[in-house]
Motif scaffolding. Structure first.
Motif, PDB file in Angstrom:
ATOM      1  N   ILE A  83       1.230   0.013   5.908  1.00 28.74           N
ATOM      2  CA  ILE A  83       0.314  -0.753   4.718  1.00 28.74           C
ATOM      3  C   ILE A  83       0.579  -2.121   4.558  1.00 28.74           C
ATOM      4  O   ILE A  83      -0.356  -3.012   4.146  1.00 28.74           O
ATOM      5  CB  ILE A  83       0.292   0.266   3.302  1.00 28.74           C
ATOM      6  CG1 ILE A  83      -0.031   1.603   3.831  1.00 28.74           C
ATOM      7  CG2 ILE A  83      -0.106  -0.371   2.096  1.00 28.74           C
ATOM      8  CD1 ILE A  83       0.176   2.669   2.698  1.00 28.74           C
ATOM      9  N   LEU A  84       1.900  -2.541   4.459  1.00 31.55           N
ATOM     10  CA  LEU A  84       2.341  -3.737   3.866  1.00 31.55           C
ATOM     11  C   LEU A  84       1.882  -4.737   5.251  1.00 31.55           C
ATOM     12  O   LEU A  84       1.367  -5.695   4.988  1.00 31.55           O
ATOM     13  CB  LEU A  84       3.741  -3.965   3.768  1.00 31.55           C
ATOM     14  CG  LEU A  84       4.546  -3.314   2.562  1.00 31.55           C
ATOM     15  CD1 LEU A  84       5.664  -3.410   2.419  1.00 31.55           C
ATOM     16  CD2 LEU A  84       3.758  -3.983   1.284  1.00 31.55           C
ATOM     17  N   LEU A  85       1.891  -4.230   6.500  1.00 34.14           N
ATOM     18  CA  LEU A  85       1.722  -4.977   7.675  1.00 34.14           C
ATOM     19  C   LEU A  85       0.103  -5.362   7.515  1.00 34.14           C
ATOM     20  O   LEU A  85      -0.460  -6.492   7.869  1.00 34.14           O
ATOM     21  CB  LEU A  85       1.888  -4.197   8.869  1.00 34.14           C
ATOM     22  CG  LEU A  85       1.595  -4.751  10.251  1.00 34.14           C
ATOM     23  CD1 LEU A  85       2.348  -6.200  10.464  1.00 34.14           C
ATOM     24  CD2 LEU A  85       1.725  -3.961  11.510  1.00 34.14           C
ATOM     25  N   LEU A  86      -0.722  -4.123   7.143  1.00 36.63           N
ATOM     26  CA  LEU A  86      -2.180  -4.439   6.930  1.00 36.63           C
ATOM     27  C   LEU A  86      -2.456  -5.542   6.009  1.00 36.63           C
ATOM     28  O   LEU A  86      -3.401  -6.307   6.186  1.00 36.63           O
ATOM     29  CB  LEU A  86      -2.724  -3.289   6.641  1.00 36.63           C
ATOM     30  CG  LEU A  86      -4.245  -3.161   6.159  1.00 36.63           C
ATOM     31  CD1 LEU A  86      -5.196  -3.533   7.423  1.00 36.63           C
ATOM     32  CD2 LEU A  86      -4.730  -1.698   5.736  1.00 36.63           C
ATOM     33  N   LEU A  87      -1.747  -5.436   4.703  1.00 33.82           N
ATOM     34  CA  LEU A  87      -2.103  -6.596   3.842  1.00 33.82           C
ATOM     35  C   LEU A  87      -1.617  -7.826   4.184  1.00 33.82           C
ATOM     36  O   LEU A  87      -2.284  -8.774   3.834  1.00 33.82           O
ATOM     37  CB  LEU A  87      -1.126  -6.273   2.522  1.00 33.82           C
ATOM     38  CG  LEU A  87      -1.450  -5.030   1.791  1.00 33.82           C
ATOM     39  CD1 LEU A  87      -0.264  -4.651   0.514  1.00 33.82           C
ATOM     40  CD2 LEU A  87      -2.808  -5.032   1.124  1.00 33.82           C
ATOM     41  N   MET A  88      -0.605  -8.075   4.783  1.00 29.19           N
ATOM     42  CA  MET A  88      -0.303  -9.582   5.371  1.00 29.19           C
ATOM     43  C   MET A  88      -1.271  -9.930   6.449  1.00 29.19           C
ATOM     44  O   MET A  88      -1.500 -11.078   6.444  1.00 29.19           O
ATOM     45  CB  MET A  88       1.302  -9.444   6.142  1.00 29.19           C
ATOM     46  CG  MET A  88       2.293  -9.044   5.297  1.00 29.19           C
ATOM     47  SD  MET A  88       2.343 -10.261   3.834  1.00 29.19           S
ATOM     48  CE  MET A  88       1.642  -9.084   2.546  1.00 29.19           C
ATOM     49  N   ARG A  89      -1.775  -9.139   7.284  1.00 31.36           N
ATOM     50  CA  ARG A  89      -2.867  -9.467   8.297  1.00 31.36           C
ATOM     51  C   ARG A  89      -3.960  -9.762   7.576  1.00 31.36           C
ATOM     52  O   ARG A  89      -4.786 -10.733   7.779  1.00 31.36           O
ATOM     53  CB  ARG A  89      -3.215  -8.214   9.155  1.00 31.36           C
ATOM     54  CG  ARG A  89      -2.087  -7.874  10.368  1.00 31.36           C
ATOM     55  CD  ARG A  89      -2.146  -9.282  11.481  1.00 31.36           C
ATOM     56  NE  ARG A  89      -3.450  -9.202  11.796  1.00 31.36           N
ATOM     57  CZ  ARG A  89      -3.651 -10.205  12.732  1.00 31.36           C
ATOM     58  NH1 ARG A  89      -2.811 -11.129  12.916  1.00 31.36           N
ATOM     59  NH2 ARG A  89      -4.977 -10.303  13.403  1.00 31.36           N
ATOM     60  N   MET A  90      -4.465  -9.109   6.494  1.00 32.83           N
ATOM     61  CA  MET A  90      -5.674  -9.694   5.720  1.00 32.83           C
ATOM     62  C   MET A  90      -5.472 -10.802   4.902  1.00 32.83           C
ATOM     63  O   MET A  90      -6.330 -11.620   4.907  1.00 32.83           O
ATOM     64  CB  MET A  90      -5.881  -8.433   4.574  1.00 32.83           C
ATOM     65  CG  MET A  90      -6.155  -6.921   5.213  1.00 32.83           C
ATOM     66  SD  MET A  90      -6.397  -5.847   4.094  1.00 32.83           S
ATOM     67  CE  MET A  90      -7.927  -6.244   3.061  1.00 32.83           C
ATOM     68  N   LEU A  91      -4.231 -11.442   4.498  1.00 31.76           N
ATOM     69  CA  LEU A  91      -4.030 -12.538   4.041  1.00 31.76           C
ATOM     70  C   LEU A  91      -4.130 -13.486   5.033  1.00 31.76           C
ATOM     71  O   LEU A  91      -4.538 -14.499   4.779  1.00 31.76           O
ATOM     72  CB  LEU A  91      -2.511 -12.759   3.437  1.00 31.76           C
ATOM     73  CG  LEU A  91      -2.438 -11.969   1.963  1.00 31.76           C
ATOM     74  CD1 LEU A  91      -0.974 -12.024   1.668  1.00 31.76           C
ATOM     75  CD2 LEU A  91      -3.115 -12.602   0.932  1.00 31.76           C
ATOM     76  N   GLN A  92      -3.470 -13.211   6.287  1.00 34.10           N
ATOM     77  CA  GLN A  92      -3.483 -13.923   7.414  1.00 34.10           C
ATOM     78  C   GLN A  92      -5.210 -14.430   7.823  1.00 34.10           C
ATOM     79  O   GLN A  92      -5.449 -15.466   8.127  1.00 34.10           O
ATOM     80  CB  GLN A  92      -2.959 -13.718   8.668  1.00 34.10           C
ATOM     81  CG  GLN A  92      -1.424 -13.724   8.583  1.00 34.10           C
ATOM     82  CD  GLN A  92      -0.950 -13.289   9.902  1.00 34.10           C
ATOM     83  OE1 GLN A  92      -1.292 -12.231  10.456  1.00 34.10           O
ATOM     84  NE2 GLN A  92       0.300 -13.770  10.591  1.00 34.10           N
ATOM     85  N   GLY A  93      -6.073 -13.503   7.759  1.00 30.85           N
ATOM     86  CA  GLY A  93      -7.241 -13.349   7.949  1.00 30.85           C
ATOM     87  C   GLY A  93      -8.260 -14.375   7.105  1.00 30.85           C
ATOM     88  O   GLY A  93      -9.078 -15.054   7.204  1.00 30.85           O
ATOM     89  N   ALA A  94      -7.498 -14.046   5.657  1.00 29.70           N
ATOM     90  CA  ALA A  94      -8.327 -14.761   4.414  1.00 29.70           C
ATOM     91  C   ALA A  94      -8.066 -16.406   4.992  1.00 29.70           C
ATOM     92  O   ALA A  94      -8.878 -17.176   4.715  1.00 29.70           O
ATOM     93  CB  ALA A  94      -7.814 -14.590   3.319  1.00 29.70           C
ATOM     94  N   ALA A  95      -6.767 -16.552   5.198  1.00 21.39           N
ATOM     95  CA  ALA A  95      -6.506 -18.099   5.386  1.00 21.39           C
ATOM     96  C   ALA A  95      -7.235 -18.640   6.611  1.00 21.39           C
ATOM     97  O   ALA A  95      -7.807 -19.822   6.420  1.00 21.39           O
ATOM     98  CB  ALA A  95      -4.936 -18.160   5.821  1.00 21.39           C
ATOM     99  N   ILE A  96      -7.242 -18.051   7.908  1.00 21.16           N
ATOM    100  CA  ILE A  96      -7.896 -18.612   9.045  1.00 21.16           C
ATOM    101  C   ILE A  96      -9.407 -18.559   8.672  1.00 21.16           C
ATOM    102  O   ILE A  96     -10.048 -19.324   9.481  1.00 21.16           O
ATOM    103  CB  ILE A  96      -7.511 -17.769  10.362  1.00 21.16           C
ATOM    104  CG1 ILE A  96      -7.645 -18.580  11.569  1.00 21.16           C
ATOM    105  CG2 ILE A  96      -8.352 -16.521  10.485  1.00 21.16           C
ATOM    106  CD1 ILE A  96      -6.750 -18.261  12.993  1.00 21.16           C
ATOM    107  N   GLY A  97      -9.899 -17.595   7.912  1.00 17.79           N
ATOM    108  CA  GLY A  97     -11.309 -17.755   7.633  1.00 17.79           C
ATOM    109  C   GLY A  97     -11.574 -19.112   7.063  1.00 17.79           C
ATOM    110  O   GLY A  97     -12.744 -19.583   7.367  1.00 17.79           O
ATOM    111  N   GLY A  98     -11.056 -19.952   6.422  1.00 18.84           N
ATOM    112  CA  GLY A  98     -11.387 -21.232   6.046  1.00 18.84           C
ATOM    113  C   GLY A  98     -10.633 -22.167   6.975  1.00 18.84           C
ATOM    114  O   GLY A  98     -11.332 -23.397   6.855  1.00 18.84           O
TER     115      GLY A  98
END
Length: 448
Positions: free
Chosen positions: A128-143
């Motif tokens: 679950i924590l790994l998923l959350l970190m991946r989502m934060l990474q995704g939000a960053a690279i989206g910009g």
């Protein structure tokens, strides 16, 4: 009449490249390399680390694999959210600030993944924590990706537009090469047991440090001339930029979505999935040789991005995309058809490198996508359409690829060609897009 109709052309006027241009290009490319390394290092460890360490042994290997790649895809699914938010402020307050923020947002979750407890320590909280970190990474690279392309497109003279965007893209893809090189070093100095025990954390911790370096480097960049002009003329978009994109630029969004499908499939299947899943899993190539092959394809991808960016300025969009994507369609089929369990490493590296050169066709995606929108909403337009399409296609691509590579499914005895057929299909699609006037010429202000 909206601001979009009143703004000038989509790119700077013709002039020679100067020292400031080269500095901007180098710093932007290097920053993109470091940030993209942070994002893809996960993919290089999906099968080796994520599946065995972050999920219970009670799950079947196939289920673990699906969940592990699902977390990988989650990083793409969240990209539109981060991309839209950062692009909104990029069109309102400036490209540079969002360009720097995206790197900072990438560094923290990457470092946290490097120190994250595994399933054996905290149970289901680990994935679950790994998923959350991946989502934060995704939000960053989206910009990051759209912001970087817009930043360079608005700095580079128009007769060097393709070269500038292609070179930046090569820097971003250089993060893949850096990821492969780091994992090779880890494999050389640590045993398989040591990698599973602690050494897998090193690339992520290094990635977090790289992110801090990127933030520092981007302090030396200046705002784009086109945004400064828009601000000085009070011609910035008055409404919410993404709303204007959806209402007035549907064809541009469709254009970007189509070429993004081609880009995302090429990178995910041809560069990220093939070394471990196909070379290692199907043809039993040794892990170290798989990673060397990954370095070869990533290096040639970087060269190809520069090549096809340069050709864009010399021969135009339609011919360039026919050569680049048509070549990818052919070399993709050839490469996957040539694979055998007893294939020599020299032949493997050569064929994969040839395929990798034509994966540089992905540079045409930002070339045609960035100029498809007017300056006042360019960041939002590119970010919205690119990230939304990437989220959709990256979510289905790992599962679709696994499906095509299964001998019990649609391709039957030709299952070994599944990846090649998929890549060839999207390559032909992109080549056809090159005939679209909007792809060839970009957005143009309406005439009175």
């Amino acid at each position: 009449m909206s601001n979009s109709d009143m703004t000038a052309e989509w790119r700077p006027s013709a002039r020679p490249l100067n020292r400031k241009d080269l500095k901007t290009l180098v710093l932007s490319s290097l920053g993109g390399t470091l940030e993209f390394y942070d994002f893809v290092i996960y993919a290089l460890y999906v099968d080796l680390i994520v599946a065995p360490l972050f999920f219970p042994d009670s799950l079947s290997p196939f289920t673990k694999e699906l969940f592990a790649w699902g977390i990988f895809a989650a990083g793409y699914l969240i990209r539109p959210v981060g991309g839209i938010i950062m692009a909104h402020f990029g069109d309102k307050v400036g490209r540079k600030q969002m360009f720097t923020l995206s790197v900072a947002m990438m560094a923290l979750p990457t470092f946290i993944i490097g120190i994250l407890p595994t399933y054996s320590s905290i149970g289901m909280l680990a994935p679950i924590l790994l998923l959350l970190m991946r989502m934060l990474q995704g939000a960053a690279i989206g910009g990051e990706m759209p912001g970087a392309w817009v930043f360079i497109a608005e700095h580079t003279p128009k007769q060097r537009y393709g070269f500038g965007v292609g070179t930046l893209t090569s820097g971003i893809t250089g993060g893949i090469l850096l990821g492969f090189l780091i994992t090779i070093v880890i494999d050389m100095f640590f045993s398989r047991g040591e990698v599973l025990d602690f050494a897998w954390r090193i690339p992520f911790i290094i990635g977090g440090i790289f992110g801090v370096i990127s933030v520092y480097l981007r302090r030396f960049l200046s705002e784009t001339p086109i945004f400064k002009e828009l601000a000085a003329r009070k011609a910035l978009e008055k409404s919410i930029p993404v709303v204007s994109v959806i209402k007035n630029h549907k064809m541009a969004c469709l254009l970007v979505a189509l070429v993004t499908w081609s880009l995302s499939t090429t990178i995910m299947v041809g560069v990220l999935i093939t070394p471990g899943k196909i070379l290692g899993g199907m043809y039993h190539v040794q892990p170290i040789d798989c990673r060397v092959a990954g370095c070869v394809v990533a290096l040639m991808l970087t060269v190809g991005c520069i090549l096809f960016g340069w050709l864009e300025d010399k021969i135009g969009t339609t011919v360039n995309m026919m050569i680049a994507w048509g070549g990818l369609a052919v070399t993709s089929l050839y490469f996957y058809a040539s694979l055998t369990p007893d294939m020599s490493l020299s032949m493997l590296y050569f064929n994969y490198g040839l395929f990798g050169l034509f994966t540089g066709a992905i540079a045409t995606t930002p070339i045609v996508g960035t100029r498809a929108f007017p300056p006042s909403i360019r960041y939002s337009g590119l970010s919205f359409s690119y990230n939304l399409a990437y989220a959709v296609f990256s979510a289905i691509t790992p599962t679709l690829t696994l499906y095509l590579l299964n001998p019990n499914h649609i391709l039957g005895e030709y299952f070994y060609m599944g990846a090649g057929i998929y890549i060839s299909f999207v390559a032909i699609l992109a080549a056809l897009v090159g005939f679209w006037p909007l792809a060839k010429f970009g957005w143009r202000a309406k005439e009175a």
